[in-house]
Design a protein around this motif. Structure first.
Motif, PDB file in Angstrom:
ATOM      1  N   PRO A  77       0.801  -1.231   0.000  1.00 52.14           N
ATOM      2  CA  PRO A  77       0.000   0.000   0.000  1.00 52.14           C
ATOM      3  C   PRO A  77       0.832   1.279   0.000  1.00 52.14           C
ATOM      4  CG  PRO A  77      -0.908  -1.586   1.558  1.00 52.14           C
ATOM      5  CD  PRO A  77       0.396  -2.157   1.069  1.00 52.14           C
ATOM      6  N   TRP A  80       1.433   3.626  -3.075  1.00 51.25           N
ATOM      7  CA  TRP A  80       0.552   4.695  -3.529  1.00 51.25           C
ATOM      8  C   TRP A  80       1.265   6.047  -3.395  1.00 51.25           C
ATOM      9  CZ3 TRP A  80      -4.042   4.505  -5.994  1.00 51.25           C
ATOM     10  CH2 TRP A  80      -4.705   3.271  -6.021  1.00 51.25           C
ATOM     11  N   THR A 120      -5.189   3.747 -12.704  1.00 48.18           N
ATOM     12  CA  THR A 120      -4.816   2.700 -11.756  1.00 48.18           C
ATOM     13  C   THR A 120      -5.087   1.312 -12.336  1.00 48.18           C
ATOM     14  OG1 THR A 120      -6.983   2.888 -10.665  1.00 48.18           O
ATOM     15  CG2 THR A 120      -5.164   4.154  -9.735  1.00 48.18           C
ATOM     16  N   GLU A 121      -6.144   1.189 -13.138  1.00 47.93           N
ATOM     17  CA  GLU A 121      -6.428  -0.093 -13.769  1.00 47.93           C
ATOM     18  C   GLU A 121      -5.363  -0.449 -14.799  1.00 47.93           C
ATOM     19  OE1 GLU A 121      -8.195  -3.691 -14.967  1.00 47.93           O
ATOM     20  OE2 GLU A 121      -8.253  -2.492 -13.115  1.00 47.93           O
ATOM     21  N   ARG A 124      -2.411  -1.755 -12.851  1.00 44.43           N
ATOM     22  CA  ARG A 124      -2.708  -3.114 -12.372  1.00 44.43           C
ATOM     23  C   ARG A 124      -2.561  -4.128 -13.505  1.00 44.43           C
ATOM     24  NH1 ARG A 124      -5.958  -7.104 -12.593  1.00 44.43           N
ATOM     25  NH2 ARG A 124      -7.127  -6.075 -14.244  1.00 44.43           N
ATOM     26  N   TYR A 312      -3.875  -6.099   1.145  1.00 45.47           N
ATOM     27  CA  TYR A 312      -3.640  -6.293  -0.277  1.00 45.47           C
ATOM     28  C   TYR A 312      -4.942  -6.464  -1.040  1.00 45.47           C
ATOM     29  CZ  TYR A 312       1.073  -7.399   1.402  1.00 45.47           C
ATOM     30  OH  TYR A 312       2.290  -7.345   2.012  1.00 45.47           O
ATOM     31  N   THR A 313      -4.945  -6.035  -2.295  1.00 40.56           N
ATOM     32  CA  THR A 313      -6.079  -6.280  -3.172  1.00 40.56           C
ATOM     33  C   THR A 313      -6.109  -7.766  -3.549  1.00 40.56           C
ATOM     34  OG1 THR A 313      -4.838  -5.883  -5.208  1.00 40.56           O
ATOM     35  CG2 THR A 313      -5.843  -3.965  -4.133  1.00 40.56           C
ATOM     36  N   ALA A 314      -7.216  -8.202  -4.110  1.00 43.62           N
ATOM     37  CA  ALA A 314      -7.331  -9.608  -4.517  1.00 43.62           C
ATOM     38  C   ALA A 314      -6.259  -9.961  -5.548  1.00 43.62           C
ATOM     39  CB  ALA A 314      -8.726  -9.869  -5.080  1.00 43.62           C
ATOM     40  N   THR A 315      -5.965  -9.039  -6.461  1.00 46.87           N
ATOM     41  CA  THR A 315      -4.950  -9.292  -7.481  1.00 46.87           C
ATOM     42  C   THR A 315      -3.586  -9.491  -6.856  1.00 46.87           C
ATOM     43  OG1 THR A 315      -6.159  -7.973  -9.117  1.00 46.87           O
ATOM     44  CG2 THR A 315      -3.820  -8.340  -9.525  1.00 46.87           C
ATOM     45  N   ARG A 317      -2.943 -10.367  -3.714  1.00 48.42           N
ATOM     46  CA  ARG A 317      -2.953 -11.611  -2.920  1.00 48.42           C
ATOM     47  C   ARG A 317      -2.737 -12.820  -3.825  1.00 48.42           C
ATOM     48  NH1 ARG A 317      -7.504  -9.210  -0.487  1.00 48.42           N
ATOM     49  NH2 ARG A 317      -8.902 -10.736  -1.457  1.00 48.42           N
TER      50      ARG A 317
END
Length: 334
Positions: A77, A80, A120-121, A124, A312-315, A317
């Protein structure tokens, strides 16, 4: 941030070594000589082959993978802060900022949040997406940049996909990730940071740059700024954008983000190089650097107390799980 122009720097003797070891469309050319309409897919795949355990594997990890420094370092995190720092640094190239200001939805408050989400996408997808997803995202970005122009202060019209501006934006982002990783106390080694910088040449290819023209190590990244920062300038647009960032437009449901923005953005601004802070009219002292490093370390340690399922985001993780499985398999094989 959108961009435009052509590299006016020289990374020195290391450039030849990069050209020998990096995938590129025209080994004898330069950023100015390279075709404007690049098709980087083959270069990306070729540069990735046999490096991350992805080539020839049923799994498709896109540009990087479980062996990459990118997967090991990204996802925390605290990075950011690096993303915001990158925006402030990118804005110090006058042409880049002018082109962005004239074209970007970021300067229109009613459109800024949607643009932020798309950005942000893209990051990712670039980092964790499959090869088809990454290439689709890259095509979209290249198409958008190729369709836009800006007007310079003297009335000259310029394209937003010219290599010099693309390179400035690329280096600002990579430098910001390296800076925060190094200062926050996450334990990134010099070798990992060098590997991260080298891997991000694949990201450079994705937006249309010749990856051989991008820095391949932290030393080369520092050399890039030593050569180009004299051209940096905090334009009126850059200063206005900086002020706007402290009062970001967010949906009502995300009001806590708006309340946190001043503290987060202040830390990101303080993490800029001293020369960059001075250009904005702020003090560029060693004391600020020391206080910022201490704050980054404290914030990183605070985030470590949050459970992984929330931190953490699912991605991320999923990527961390793939890394663990890869390392277990490697250890078993050894």
């Amino acid at each position: 941030m959108a961009t435009a122009a052509t590299p006016a720097h020289d990374l020195g003797a290391t450039a030849a070594a990069r050209r020998d070891s990096s995938p590129r469309a025209d080994p004898g050319g330069s950023a100015r000589q390279a075709p404007r309409r690049r098709q980087p897919s083959a270069r990306i795949r070729g540069g990735r082959a046999d490096r991350d355990g992805t080539d020839g594997s049923p799994a498709d990890y896109g540009l990087f993978g479980p062996r990459s420094a990118t997967w090991h370092l990204m996802g925390e995190p605290i990075l950011w802060i690096a993303g915001i720092r990158a925006l402030y640094l990118q804005a110090l190239d006058p042409k880049t900022m002018r082109g962005t200001w004239q074209n970007s939805a970021l300067v229109h408050r009613h459109e800024a949040w949607a643009r932020f989400l798309r950005t942000t996408e893209f990051v990712r997808t670039r980092t964790y997406g499959t090869t088809p997803d990454v290439e689709r995202a890259g095509r979209r970005v290249r198409k958008i940049h190729a369709s836009l122009t800006g007007t310079d202060a003297d009335g000259t019209v310029f394209r937003l996909d010219e290599p010099e501006q693309l390179l400035w934006v690329h280096c600002a982002e990579v430098d910001s990730y390296v800076n925060i990783c190094r200062r926050c106390g996450m334990g990134a080694t010099p070798a990992q940071l060098d590997a991260f910088v080298a891997e991000q040449r694949r990201s450079a290819a994705l937006v249309g740059l010749d990856p051989a023209e991008a820095p391949a190590s932290v030393v080369e990244l520092d050399a890039y700024y030593a050569d180009t920062r004299q051209q940096a300038h905090a334009s009126a647009e850059a200063k206005k954008s900086l002020l706007m960032s402290f009062n970001p437009p967010v949906p009502a449901a995300l009001l806590p983000l708006k309340l946190a923005a001043p503290a987060v953005n202040t830390l990101a601004f303080a993490a800029l190089p001293r020369w960059a802070r001075k250009l904005y009219g702020a003090p560029g002292t060693l004391l600020t650097d020391a206080a910022t490093t201490a704050a980054l370390r404290g914030l990183y340690q605070a985030t470590r107390t949050v459970p992984a399922r929330l931190r953490y985001t699912a991605t991320v993780r999923n990527a961390r799980q793939i890394i663990r499985e890869y390392e277990q398999h490697r250890d078993a094989a050894d």
